[in-house]
Each structure stands twice: as structure tokens, then as C-alpha cells.
Design an enzyme around this catalytic site. Structure first.
Site, PDB file in Angstrom:
ATOM      1  N   HIS A 161       0.823  -1.227   0.000  1.00  0.00           N
ATOM      2  CA  HIS A 161       0.000   0.000   0.000  1.00  0.00           C
ATOM      3  C   HIS A 161       0.851   1.269   0.000  1.00  0.00           C
ATOM      4  O   HIS A 161       0.303   2.367  -0.143  1.00  0.00           O
ATOM      5  CB  HIS A 161      -0.940   0.027   1.204  1.00  0.00           C
ATOM      6  CG  HIS A 161      -1.928  -1.090   1.227  1.00  0.00           C
ATOM      7  ND1 HIS A 161      -2.820  -1.318   0.202  1.00  0.00           N
ATOM      8  CD2 HIS A 161      -2.160  -2.071   2.138  1.00  0.00           C
ATOM      9  CE1 HIS A 161      -3.563  -2.383   0.489  1.00  0.00           C
ATOM     10  NE2 HIS A 161      -3.173  -2.870   1.655  1.00  0.00           N
ATOM     11  N   ASP A 187      -2.410 -10.516  -2.441  1.00  0.00           N
ATOM     12  CA  ASP A 187      -2.984 -10.133  -1.146  1.00  0.00           C
ATOM     13  C   ASP A 187      -4.482  -9.847  -1.334  1.00  0.00           C
ATOM     14  O   ASP A 187      -4.922  -9.466  -2.422  1.00  0.00           O
ATOM     15  CB  ASP A 187      -2.269  -8.881  -0.622  1.00  0.00           C
ATOM     16  CG  ASP A 187      -2.679  -8.499   0.796  1.00  0.00           C
ATOM     17  OD1 ASP A 187      -1.968  -8.884   1.732  1.00  0.00           O
ATOM     18  OD2 ASP A 187      -3.718  -7.817   0.957  1.00  0.00           O
ATOM     19  N   HIS A 215      -6.116  -7.397  -0.274  1.00  0.00           N
ATOM     20  CA  HIS A 215      -6.323  -5.972  -0.533  1.00  0.00           C
ATOM     21  C   HIS A 215      -5.555  -5.533  -1.772  1.00  0.00           C
ATOM     22  O   HIS A 215      -4.430  -5.985  -1.993  1.00  0.00           O
ATOM     23  CB  HIS A 215      -5.855  -5.152   0.676  1.00  0.00           C
ATOM     24  CG  HIS A 215      -6.485  -5.570   1.970  1.00  0.00           C
ATOM     25  ND1 HIS A 215      -5.920  -6.522   2.801  1.00  0.00           N
ATOM     26  CD2 HIS A 215      -7.643  -5.188   2.553  1.00  0.00           C
ATOM     27  CE1 HIS A 215      -6.704  -6.698   3.860  1.00  0.00           C
ATOM     28  NE2 HIS A 215      -7.755  -5.910   3.736  1.00  0.00           N
ATOM     29  N   ASP A 237      -4.070 -13.228   3.798  1.00  0.00           N
ATOM     30  CA  ASP A 237      -5.412 -12.780   4.206  1.00  0.00           C
ATOM     31  C   ASP A 237      -6.498 -13.160   3.204  1.00  0.00           C
ATOM     32  O   ASP A 237      -7.657 -12.794   3.380  1.00  0.00           O
ATOM     33  CB  ASP A 237      -5.431 -11.272   4.517  1.00  0.00           C
ATOM     34  CG  ASP A 237      -4.721 -10.421   3.489  1.00  0.00           C
ATOM     35  OD1 ASP A 237      -4.325 -10.968   2.442  1.00  0.00           O
ATOM     36  OD2 ASP A 237      -4.576  -9.207   3.727  1.00  0.00           O
TER      37      ASP A 237
HETATM   38  C1  OKP Z   1      -2.939  -4.384   4.739  1.00  0.00           C
HETATM   39  B1  OKP Z   1      -2.544  -5.543   3.831  1.00  0.00           B
HETATM   40  C2  OKP Z   1      -8.470  -2.130  10.287  1.00  0.00           C
HETATM   41  C3  OKP Z   1      -9.116  -1.860   8.961  1.00  0.00           C
HETATM   42  C4  OKP Z   1      -8.259  -2.305   7.835  1.00  0.00           C
HETATM   43  C5  OKP Z   1      -6.550  -1.539   6.376  1.00  0.00           C
HETATM   44  C6  OKP Z   1      -6.203  -2.934   6.000  1.00  0.00           C
HETATM   45  C7  OKP Z   1      -4.759  -2.991   5.604  1.00  0.00           C
HETATM   46  C8  OKP Z   1      -4.402  -4.310   5.019  1.00  0.00           C
HETATM   47  N1  OKP Z   1      -7.996  -0.972  10.901  1.00  0.00           N
HETATM   48  N2  OKP Z   1      -7.142  -1.440   7.642  1.00  0.00           N
HETATM   49  O1  OKP Z   1      -2.946  -5.400   2.506  1.00  0.00           O
HETATM   50  O2  OKP Z   1      -2.902  -6.830   4.321  1.00  0.00           O
HETATM   51 ZN    ZN Z   2      -4.070  -7.466   2.830  1.00  0.00          ZN
END
Ligand code: OKP
Ligand code: ZN
Length: 351
Positions: A159, A195, A197, A284
Site C-alpha cells: 500500500h 494479497d 487488498h 489474508d
Molecule cells: C494491509 B494488507 C483495520 C481496517 C483495515 C486496512 C487494512 C490494511 C491491510 N484498521 N485497515 O494489505 O494486508
Molecule cells: Zn491485505
């Protein structure tokens, strides 16, 4: 397979974060890396090595002013702020000036992509060690010391863009691995991000170049962080047009539709014919992950590894997310072990 690991990630181990405006226990903790380390060691998988002294190819990936900010923000906060944890409260929205304001909170909002990426005293140290780990993994593969390497590093990176930190990410480890491979003479590199996300930082870094193909399979941003990028119609800009491929999937996606997306991703990579592959791996996407909704079982991770193996490319794996502590070790092992069943064999011809 070489596994690049150092204990320095422990310098970044925040206790709390915000989740939809609520203060909750942090998800991105040091235990994530240690549980993966323990599992791979128990399975006697791969060869563990420490990051080398070869440096990090920051130029072209991150801006100077951003790196200066990250190095100093926590110390500045102790004197100019409340002395707890730096959190942004305002952001540039209608436009972003070229340089950050001098004011500390102006600078925090300038460089922060969200308000749930905590910065602690050791964050820079840990992030820099992760970047060195990913760069080392790339060097080992580029120099033929291993056919594949795994940067077992955190905090994650996908990110983080040229000049924003966000989603637990500060330095874009996978992008730095791509840059390192290019510096070592691999002109065309594919970056596959699996991932849960969308890797918005990686996409932003490479969206205007045709030398790095960015392919991502992730949850539809209509329903999942980072919300504002990752749609299928984002295909790159200018010279990079056609070299960004986004394959968003709906919440609750199971293995069958996931496999279809992965096959499409592999076709795009094969068509690009890169000389090396970097894979941002997020555990994830597993069923039960507290930050994901996909329903992939351990068998699916085995299949992913086997499919990636069919690309026959020198490969650098970089750890991104994955927050279900009981399963992340086994799923990492399942993927890497099916990619490289004979992981003790580090000869250049071996997977
Ligand atoms: C990072 B990676 C919790 C809500 C989610 C953003 C998720 C980040 C994911 N505070 N916050 O891509 O696994
Ligand atoms: Zn993620």
C-alpha cells in the site's frame, strides 16, 4: 529456496490501531512473522539467510522528502506533538502540493494515506530492515544464488506509494525487489499481487511504465480497503497503458472463481514474457482471516504454488498481509512448498 529473515521486524510492533473509528488491538503484529518463521523451520523448508549489506534501491521507488519524513516523524512527534503516536487529522484533498508543509501535522496528513497505520519508535528501523530483506532476496535470485527466494519481512509494503504510507505499509518491499532485479539486468519484471487488498501503492509506482507488469487479484474495492483503486478499468497510463491488470473478486470468493482469476493472471504474465517474477503474497485470502472474506483453504494455497511454478521464472516472494495467526504459517508453507518441493536445492536450475 532462500528465506531472508531478520529479527529487526520486532522494532515495529504497535499495540493498537483504529478500525472504522474505533481503537482496537493491532492486527499487524510481530507474532505474524515469528509464527511463519517457526512453521517453515519446523518443516525444515528452505535455507534461512540474513539481509546482506547490498543496500536498497530507493531511487525511482520512493521520494527523498518522504524517506526523510519517515526517518524523523516519530522523534519530531515527541517534541512537536503529544508524545504518543503520530496520527493524521487532515489530508490534501482537492490538490496535493509538490512539497509537504513545515508543520508536523500538515506533513503527517501530506504523507499518510489512512489513519490506522500506527508509527512507533522503531518503525523506520523495522521498515528499513524489511526493505533490505526484499532487496537481498532479489539480489540472490538475480545473481543465480537461488532460483527462488522468500522475503519473510514485515511491516508489509504494497500500500506504500512513492510518497505515502498506508495500510500498515511504509516502504514498498515488493516494488524495491522489482527495482533491484532491474538494476541487476532483468529489464522486464512481472509483479503479481495476491494479497486480499489491492496493492494500490505498487500500482501507483509502476502504472506509467511498460517495464514492470503489475497484475493484482484482490477483493472488489467497492467493498474492501483501499476502496479507491483496484477496479478492472484501471489499466495503466501513458507508456504503461496495458501493463496494469486488475482482477477484482467479490466478497466471499471461493477457490473455483479464484483459480479462474489466477489462470488469467498467469496468462497475462506469460504473454508479457518477463525475465523474473515478484509475488506479493497475502495470507489474508484464507478463510477465517479477520481482515478478509475470501474462503481459500490450505489446499488452495498448494494449488496457487503449483500454478505459479508453471511460469518457470526466477521468483522473489515478498510477504504482505495475513492476520489469522493459527493458519498463516501453514498456508505460507503450503504455497511455497508446492512451488518448490525440493526447496533445499538452491542451484540456479532448481525451482
Ligand atoms: C494491509 B494488507 C483495520 C481496517 C483495515 C486496512 C487494512 C490494511 C491491510 N484498521 N485497515 O494489505 O494486508
Ligand atoms: Zn491485505
Amino acid at each position: 529456496m532462500k528465506i531472508v529473515y531478520s529479527e529487526e521486524h520486532r522494532h515495529h510492533d504497535p499495540e493498537h490501531e483504529f478500525r472504522r473509528s474505533e481503537n482496537v488491538p493491532a492486527f499487524e503484529r510481530a507474532v505474524r512473522a515469528s509464527v511463519i518463521e517457526t512453521t517453515l523451520r519446523e518443516k525444515n523448508f528452505g535455507t534461512f539467510i540474513a539481509p546482506d549489506e547490498g543496500g536498497v534501491p530507493f531511487t525511482g521507488v520512493h521520494d527523498e522528502a518522504y524517506l526523510r519524513f519517515l526517518r524523523t516523524v516519530h522523534a519530531r512527534f515527541q517534541t512537536e506533538g503529544s508524545g504518543q503516536e503520530p496520527l493524521p487529522y487532515c489530508w490534501p484533498t482537492t490538490s496535493r502540493p509538490r512539497l509537504p508543509p513545515q508543520d508536523l501535522f500538515g506533513a503527517i496528513g501530506f504523507f499518510a494515506g489512512d489513519a490506522d497505520t500506527p508509527i512507533v519508535a522503531g518503525t523506520w528501523k523495522a521498515a528499513e530492515a524489511a526493505a533490505r530483506g526484499a532487496s537481498t532476496a532479489a539480489r540472490k535470485v538475480a545473481r543465480g544464488e537461488a532460483r527462488a527466494a522468500f522475503a519473510l519481512t514485515r511491516p508489509p509494503g504494497h500500500h506504500a506509494s512513492r510518497s505515502t504510507y498506508s495500510g500498515y505499509c511504509f516502504l514498498n518491499n515488493a516494488a524495491l525487489a522489482c527495482a533491484q532485479l532491474q538494476q541487476e539486468g532483468f529489464a522486464r519484471v512481472a509483479l503479481l499481487d495476491i494479497d486480499y487488498h489491492h496493492g494500490n501503492g505498487s500500482q501507483a509506482i509502476f502504472e506509467a511504465t511498460s517495464d514492470v507488469l503489475f497484475v493484482s487479484i484482490h477483493a472488489d474495492p467497492d467493498h474492501a480497503y483501499p476502496f479507491y483503486s483496484g477496479r478492472a478499468d484501471e489499466v495503466g497510463h501513458g507508456e504503461g497503458r496495458g501493463f496494469t491488470v486488475n482482477l477484482p473478486l467479490p466478497p466471499g470468493t471461493t477457490w473455483d472463481p479464484y483459480r479462474d482469476a489466477l489462470l488469467r493472471a498467469c496468462e497475462a504474465i506469460a504473454r508479457f514474457a518477463p525475465s523474473a517474477l515478484v509475488v506479493s503474497i497475502g495470507l489474508d485470502i484464507a478463510v477465517g482471516d479477520p481482515l478478509g472474506t475470501f474462503e481459500l483453504e490450505t489446499d488452495a494455497f498448494r494449488e496457487i504454488g503449483a500454478l505459479l511454478r508453471t511460469l518457470h521464472l526466477p521468483t522473489v516472494f515478498v510477504l504482505e498481509g495475513g492476520y489469522d495467526i493459527p493458519t498463516i504459517g501453514l498456508n505460507t508453507f503450503a504455497l511455497l512448498n508446492s512451488f518448490a518441493p525440493d526447496a533445499q536445492d538452491d542451484s540456479p536450475g532448481a525451482p
